[in-house]
Design a protein around this motif. Sequence first.
Motif, PDB file in Angstrom:
ATOM      1  N   ALA A 115     -11.724   1.526  -4.531  1.00 41.69           N
ATOM      2  CA  ALA A 115     -10.904   2.680  -4.937  1.00 41.69           C
ATOM      3  C   ALA A 115     -10.525   3.533  -3.735  1.00 41.69           C
ATOM      4  N   GLN A 116     -11.451   3.700  -2.807  1.00 39.83           N
ATOM      5  CA  GLN A 116     -11.189   4.514  -1.627  1.00 39.83           C
ATOM      6  C   GLN A 116     -10.180   3.830  -0.700  1.00 39.83           C
ATOM      7  N   ARG A 117     -10.254   2.502  -0.611  1.00 44.54           N
ATOM      8  CA  ARG A 117      -9.286   1.769   0.205  1.00 44.54           C
ATOM      9  C   ARG A 117      -7.894   1.802  -0.427  1.00 44.54           C
ATOM     10  N   GLN A 118      -7.850   1.649  -1.760  1.00 46.07           N
ATOM     11  CA  GLN A 118      -6.562   1.728  -2.458  1.00 46.07           C
ATOM     12  C   GLN A 118      -5.947   3.111  -2.257  1.00 46.07           C
ATOM     13  N   ALA A 119      -6.785   4.158  -2.342  1.00 52.73           N
ATOM     14  CA  ALA A 119      -6.288   5.525  -2.175  1.00 52.73           C
ATOM     15  C   ALA A 119      -5.718   5.727  -0.776  1.00 52.73           C
ATOM     16  N   THR A 120      -6.344   5.111   0.216  1.00 52.84           N
ATOM     17  CA  THR A 120      -5.854   5.223   1.596  1.00 52.84           C
ATOM     18  C   THR A 120      -4.500   4.543   1.742  1.00 52.84           C
ATOM     19  N   LYS A 121      -4.344   3.378   1.102  1.00 50.15           N
ATOM     20  CA  LYS A 121      -3.042   2.695   1.140  1.00 50.15           C
ATOM     21  C   LYS A 121      -1.975   3.527   0.439  1.00 50.15           C
ATOM     22  N   ASP A 122      -2.341   4.131  -0.691  1.00 51.47           N
ATOM     23  CA  ASP A 122      -1.397   4.983  -1.417  1.00 51.47           C
ATOM     24  C   ASP A 122      -0.960   6.165  -0.555  1.00 51.47           C
ATOM     25  N   ALA A 123      -1.903   6.758   0.179  1.00 52.47           N
ATOM     26  CA  ALA A 123      -1.583   7.900   1.048  1.00 52.47           C
ATOM     27  C   ALA A 123      -0.567   7.482   2.114  1.00 52.47           C
ATOM     28  N   GLY A 124      -0.771   6.297   2.685  1.00 52.27           N
ATOM     29  CA  GLY A 124       0.178   5.800   3.677  1.00 52.27           C
ATOM     30  C   GLY A 124       1.561   5.594   3.086  1.00 52.27           C
ATOM     31  N   ARG A 125       1.604   5.051   1.881  1.00 54.79           N
ATOM     32  CA  ARG A 125       2.891   4.805   1.221  1.00 54.79           C
ATOM     33  C   ARG A 125       3.627   6.115   0.942  1.00 54.79           C
ATOM     34  N   ILE A 126       2.889   7.132   0.490  1.00 64.55           N
ATOM     35  CA  ILE A 126       3.503   8.435   0.222  1.00 64.55           C
ATOM     36  C   ILE A 126       4.084   9.022   1.508  1.00 64.55           C
ATOM     37  N   ALA A 127       3.379   8.811   2.630  1.00 59.65           N
ATOM     38  CA  ALA A 127       3.822   9.364   3.912  1.00 59.65           C
ATOM     39  C   ALA A 127       4.987   8.584   4.514  1.00 59.65           C
ATOM     40  N   GLY A 128       5.404   7.517   3.852  1.00 58.89           N
ATOM     41  CA  GLY A 128       6.521   6.729   4.363  1.00 58.89           C
ATOM     42  C   GLY A 128       6.102   5.634   5.331  1.00 58.89           C
ATOM     43  N   LEU A 129       4.833   5.234   5.246  1.00 56.87           N
ATOM     44  CA  LEU A 129       4.312   4.184   6.125  1.00 56.87           C
ATOM     45  C   LEU A 129       3.973   2.932   5.323  1.00 56.87           C
ATOM     46  N   GLU A 130       4.347   1.789   5.855  1.00 55.02           N
ATOM     47  CA  GLU A 130       3.865   0.528   5.308  1.00 55.02           C
ATOM     48  C   GLU A 130       2.516   0.238   5.971  1.00 55.02           C
ATOM     49  N   VAL A 131       1.459   0.252   5.181  1.00 52.91           N
ATOM     50  CA  VAL A 131       0.122   0.029   5.741  1.00 52.91           C
ATOM     51  C   VAL A 131      -0.084  -1.476   5.904  1.00 52.91           C
ATOM     52  N   MET A 132       0.027  -1.936   7.151  1.00 53.08           N
ATOM     53  CA  MET A 132      -0.039  -3.369   7.432  1.00 53.08           C
ATOM     54  C   MET A 132      -1.458  -3.912   7.296  1.00 53.08           C
ATOM     55  N   ARG A 133      -2.451  -3.054   7.554  1.00 46.14           N
ATOM     56  CA  ARG A 133      -3.829  -3.502   7.478  1.00 46.14           C
ATOM     57  C   ARG A 133      -4.738  -2.280   7.342  1.00 46.14           C
ATOM     58  N   ILE A 134      -5.756  -2.417   6.505  1.00 49.51           N
ATOM     59  CA  ILE A 134      -6.860  -1.462   6.461  1.00 49.51           C
ATOM     60  C   ILE A 134      -7.995  -2.092   7.267  1.00 49.51           C
ATOM     61  N   ILE A 135      -8.505  -1.383   8.252  1.00 46.94           N
ATOM     62  CA  ILE A 135      -9.550  -1.942   9.110  1.00 46.94           C
ATOM     63  C   ILE A 135     -10.746  -0.987   9.123  1.00 46.94           C
ATOM     64  N   ASN A 136     -11.948  -1.544   9.106  1.00 50.68           N
ATOM     65  CA  ASN A 136     -13.154  -0.720   9.113  1.00 50.68           C
ATOM     66  C   ASN A 136     -13.330  -0.020  10.455  1.00 50.68           C
ATOM     67  N   GLU A 137     -13.762   1.246  10.402  1.00 50.57           N
ATOM     68  CA  GLU A 137     -13.862   2.056  11.616  1.00 50.57           C
ATOM     69  C   GLU A 137     -14.802   1.459  12.670  1.00 50.57           C
ATOM     70  N   PRO A 138     -16.022   1.048  12.306  1.00 48.16           N
ATOM     71  CA  PRO A 138     -16.892   0.448  13.338  1.00 48.16           C
ATOM     72  C   PRO A 138     -16.305  -0.829  13.935  1.00 48.16           C
ATOM     73  N   THR A 139     -15.602  -1.587  13.100  1.00 40.21           N
ATOM     74  CA  THR A 139     -14.973  -2.814  13.581  1.00 40.21           C
ATOM     75  C   THR A 139     -13.873  -2.482  14.578  1.00 40.21           C
ATOM     76  N   ALA A 140     -13.117  -1.423  14.285  1.00 35.23           N
ATOM     77  CA  ALA A 140     -12.066  -0.982  15.213  1.00 35.23           C
ATOM     78  C   ALA A 140     -12.667  -0.551  16.542  1.00 35.23           C
ATOM     79  N   ALA A 141     -13.792   0.173  16.477  1.00 37.63           N
ATOM     80  CA  ALA A 141     -14.455   0.602  17.710  1.00 37.63           C
ATOM     81  C   ALA A 141     -14.916  -0.605  18.524  1.00 37.63           C
ATOM     82  N   ALA A 142     -15.451  -1.611  17.826  1.00 39.92           N
ATOM     83  CA  ALA A 142     -15.896  -2.829  18.515  1.00 39.92           C
ATOM     84  C   ALA A 142     -14.713  -3.563  19.130  1.00 39.92           C
ATOM     85  N   LEU A 143     -13.583  -3.519  18.459  1.00 36.69           N
ATOM     86  CA  LEU A 143     -12.375  -4.150  18.983  1.00 36.69           C
ATOM     87  C   LEU A 143     -11.942  -3.462  20.280  1.00 36.69           C
ATOM     88  N   ALA A 144     -12.001  -2.116  20.278  1.00 37.89           N
ATOM     89  CA  ALA A 144     -11.657  -1.357  21.487  1.00 37.89           C
ATOM     90  C   ALA A 144     -12.629  -1.692  22.616  1.00 37.89           C
TER      91      ALA A 144
END
Length: 587
Positions: free
Chosen positions: A125-154
């Motif tokens: 539900a929280q991930r769906q809500a995040t995608k909805d927020a992006g859509r409302i803002a006029g953004l196509e959300v290409m991917r939802i990525i976990n924060e720790p995973t993003a940090a590891a990627l960096a």
Amino acid sequence: MSKIIGIDLGTTNSCMSFIENGKTTIIPNSEGAKTTPSVVAFTHDGQRLVGESAKRQAVTNPMGTISSIKREMGTDYKKKIGNREYTPQEISAMILQKLKIDAENYLGEEVKQAVITVPAYFNDAQRQATKDAGRIAGLEVMRIINEPTAAALAYGLENSYGQKMMVFDLGGGTFDVSIIEIGNGVIEVLSTSGDNHLGGDDFNELLAQHILTEFEKSSGISLRNDLMAMQRIKEAAEKAKIELSSMTSTVVSLPFITTTSAGPQNLEMTITRDLFNRITRELVERTILPMQNALNDARLLPAELNKIILVGGSSRIPAVQDKIKEVTGITPSKSLNPDECVAMGAGIQGGKLSGDVTAMGNYDVLLLDVTPLTLSIETVGGVATPLIDRNTPIPTSHSQIFTTSSNFQTQVEINVLQGERPLAKDNKSLGKFKLKKIKRAMRGIPQIEVTFDIDVNGIVSVSAKDLASGNMQSITIENGSHMSDEDIERAIHEAKQFEQQDAKTKERLVFKNDLETLMSRVEASLAKHHKEIDKTVRTQIKNELNQLKKLTKKVQFETCPDAQFQEIKEAKQRLEDSAAFLLSMGE
């Protein structure tokens, strides 16, 4: 292909980045800062403020200011402002909309697509809500990525040799810990654990409550019903928490916190790091179990970890770092900026999706993430029967055969759950899925194959098939916190209406910069050429310069009335006309 930006949509602050010339670049906001406060405010005169301008006025407008909305994502929470109720998705969309506009101004091109990060422990539900927020803002959300995973990627871009690490992510509102293995061009998440209701906000709140209690003891005055005083104390508590990460004591000083019959009352007290640690000890202790769970699920001993990296502003708290070392025996690394590394990882993922990351040569890595929570179905007796275990690599799919429990039953209802508890009632229900028009038969005979899919974003979808007939039926998640398409379209329409206001704010900020430059140039030219110009002209220029300074003293350009702004514009034009000859002489 246009840029796909990476956005760390944080509880306290948000940050964004993109790939530029083979490197990740943090995108500054319109104020020039690398992070934007995740704060939205509605002023008394109907304006909407986002970011630093919203945070600045929180003390004088506590009822109209919304912060830490991320903690309410995926819930039925609504914030009432005037006669209008706003969902967490809509408030988050306002933050994303500002980030989008600021990114467009910085990049000089339209931004339509983004990768947005979420806590690893966010449910469907929280991930769906995040995608909805992006859509409302006029953004196509290409991917939802976990924060720790993003940090590891960096981190992994610069450190691609084989190693196992713990990513300890303690932000403003959420806590995640992930065990990640990097090697041979692959970043693989082995396990994740966390607490969606543990973060810097909780440390602030405990310290604020201590300040309130101590003031009440010493003065006999309760400030708990004074909204403005409460807001000042909350801000002072946050400031003290930050200062205590680098100092052993700090002074909380709030003059004129309230007024009584005896006159104005001041609040002043010293907070030591030891006192802060005692007040917040329970919160620090709550980080232990997720660390242990993540290690156990990854089947690793602490000694097998090569590194621990810190993410999130609250990971700077010394007692937190001491607890990590106590549990693991390892001193956490500070090689990454905790405020920026998540956005950097999201930007890298955006670059991979857009093709820009190919310029990064040997650093092109494959990302293998996991689902953080077990997916179950409620069965007879209210038991949660697991279908997909937590820390299963995603994307993934699982099918299971179900049947009827009553004779001649024509439909089945399946309650899908996320969570680790053995009973259905103790887990989060994603929705109740109905398969109708089942052929009448004795119980136990119909065979219904239900398939659960978790995509790369960690979002769950469901399909069902009656094996007797071969018919496939789509199943809808009846989730109370999920916005309907109609709600989203309405919110998109409202967001576009605010684009005019955002454009107006940008125009005023540009004007302010031009104005300050003009006044500075005129002052410098007057000092240099005052003997070369007629006294009458010199006096006129000085008078107009002084009038302009008087008009602009303490003016908030983003929010001042149109009439006041117009008066300043006219005064600027008069100064430009009068000083044109002077400025042409050079400075």
